[in-house]
Design a protein around this motif. Structure first.
Motif, mmCIF file in Angstrom:
data_model
loop_
_atom_site.group_PDB
_atom_site.id
_atom_site.type_symbol
_atom_site.label_atom_id
_atom_site.label_comp_id
_atom_site.label_asym_id
_atom_site.label_seq_id
_atom_site.Cartn_x
_atom_site.Cartn_y
_atom_site.Cartn_z
ATOM 1 N N GLY A 5 7.015 55.162 -11.987
ATOM 2 C CA GLY A 5 6.011 56.055 -11.429
ATOM 3 C C GLY A 5 5.672 55.844 -9.971
ATOM 4 O O GLY A 5 4.698 56.427 -9.474
ATOM 5 N N TYR A 48 3.959 51.525 -10.401
ATOM 6 C CA TYR A 48 3.368 52.236 -11.547
ATOM 7 C C TYR A 48 4.413 52.804 -12.497
ATOM 8 O O TYR A 48 5.577 52.996 -12.141
ATOM 9 C CB TYR A 48 2.446 53.357 -11.035
ATOM 10 N N TYR A 85 -0.190 54.174 -15.386
ATOM 11 C CA TYR A 85 -1.128 55.214 -14.980
ATOM 12 C C TYR A 85 -2.238 55.298 -16.017
ATOM 13 O O TYR A 85 -1.996 55.160 -17.224
ATOM 14 C CB TYR A 85 -0.424 56.571 -14.890
ATOM 15 N N SER A 86 -3.434 55.539 -15.550
ATOM 16 C CA SER A 86 -4.574 55.630 -16.471
ATOM 17 C C SER A 86 -4.470 56.900 -17.319
ATOM 18 O O SER A 86 -3.808 57.877 -16.940
ATOM 19 C CB SER A 86 -5.885 55.659 -15.684
ATOM 20 N N ILE A 112 -5.600 60.009 -15.395
ATOM 21 C CA ILE A 112 -4.620 60.597 -14.482
ATOM 22 C C ILE A 112 -3.523 61.312 -15.262
ATOM 23 O O ILE A 112 -3.117 62.430 -14.914
ATOM 24 C CB ILE A 112 -4.031 59.524 -13.555
#
Length: 368
Positions: A163, A239, A306-307, A310
């Motif tokens: 990511g 990420y 990533y959260s 998001i």
């Protein structure tokens, strides 16, 4: 004449007859009547990235060997013949016979190019190949590429990507506001919907942009390539997952007139060579990424997921974008209407066996 001498003479004479007869047999058509061709292929990638650049070389080598050197394709790295992000233009115009590129680089011409490579929350590598080869993908894409005087052949897949590299952590949507990120294809439009500022930069130019702070983040492929490009030296946070590239296809693009001028045998050989390079690229990445990731972590790279905030916002924004494109772009709609139900069915199937198997194996590996 004695019997032994007669048999000896007959054997020698028989061998000579066989040799003479063999010499008189017609040679195979491919050796007798196929033309000698020397094509140039413009790549979008630097030679230093042996896996992604190497797919074109693999294809060219197979074509050369299968035709006994009669059909030769010389591969040029990005920038040697044409700029890295202008490969499609060169093929379309006939400046070169072939190109090797990621077609989502050209979504500025038409967003439909994104579906040929990868779109956010799309297909993984296996699913992408299933759609292209067995789900009608190649048929609808061939019609689309004809408008650009090009014929497309799948010629590489990276598998799901990472990511991206970030100079600072991004934990919430607020952290995406104003973030300048190198990102290709339709993912850039999704990042823009989240408040970011997408940048389209060729692979060879990413490092200096990240080092100078011209951009705040950059995505490329995964550990093996990213380590080669040195991104870990200028951005500490790595990420995952690359939600915009579940299984991106690289394409060999051929000028339409050049393709149609090829003998059918050469078309078949080129198609088969590209298909081999398509699967070989992902195998090479899958083999090389694990060790590269270990090295990156060992050198201080901090990997981050990533959260959920998001990811869910990006998913929502992506599908809003697809609906907008379907309402405004008939070419997009034609390909997307073939692609989307195939994707949905694939996700349903993979949830049953693949996902549960992978999840279990992942859990067991953590216990070791």
């Amino acid at each position: 004449m004695k019997r032994r001498e007669f048999l000896k003479g007959a054997a020698v004479g028989g061998a000579g007859a066989v040799v003479a007869a063999a010499a008189s047999f017609p040679k195979p058509a491919i050796a007798q009547s196929m033309p000698e061709l020397k094509w140039r292929l413009a790549s979008s990638f630097p030679k230093s990235l042996d896996t992604i650049y190497g797919a074109a070389e693999t294809m060219a080598r197979f074509v050369n060997e299968a035709t006994d050197g009669k059909f030769q394709i010389r591969v040029f790295a990005g920038g040697e013949l044409v700029p890295a992000l202008q490969v499609l233009d060169a093929v379309q115009a006939g400046t070169v016979e072939m190109g090797h590129t990621a077609c989502y680089y050209y979504v500025g011409k038409d967003p439909t190019f994104g579906l040929a490579t990868a779109v956010p929350f799309g297909l993984n590598g296996r699913q992408q190949n299933a759609w292209l080869y067995q789900g009608g993908g190649m048929q609808v894409l061939r019609e689309f590429f004809a408008d650009y005087n090009s014929v497309n052949l799948p010629c590489g897949n990276t598998g799901v990507q990472m990511g991206g590299w970030f100079r600072k952590e991004v934990k919430t949507l607020a952290d995406m506001q104003g973030l300048k990120m190198r990102i290709g294809g339709l993912a850039g439009r999704v990042v823009a919907k989240l408040g970011g500022v997408p940048q389209q930069i060729a692979g060879a130019d990413i490092y200096p942009s990240l080092e100078k702070g011209t951009i705040d983040a950059a995505e490329w492929v995964g550990p093996y390539d990213d380590e080669k490009l040195g991104f870990n030296k200028v951005a500490p946070f790595y990420y995952y997952p690359g939600w915009w590239e579940g299984g991106p296809t690289l394409d060999a693009l051929i000028n339409k007139q050049q393709w149609e001028s090829l003998p059918k045998a050469y078309q078949s050989i080129l198609t088969a060579a590209a298909a081999y390079a398509n699967t070989d690229m992902q195998a090479r990445y899958d083999a090389q990424n694990p060790a590269a990731l270990k090295r990156l972590i060992g050198s201080g790279t901090q990997i981050r997921p990533y959260s959920k905030e998001i990811m869910e916002a990006a998913y929502k924004a992506a599908h809003e974008l697809y609906d907008e494109l379907s309402a405004s772009n008939p070419k997009w709609k034609k390909v997307y209407d073939n692609w989307k139900p195939f994707r949905d069915d694939q996700v349903s199937w993979f949830r049953v066996a693949e996902f549960n198997y992978d999840a279990f194996m992942g859990a067991m590996s953590v216990r070791k």
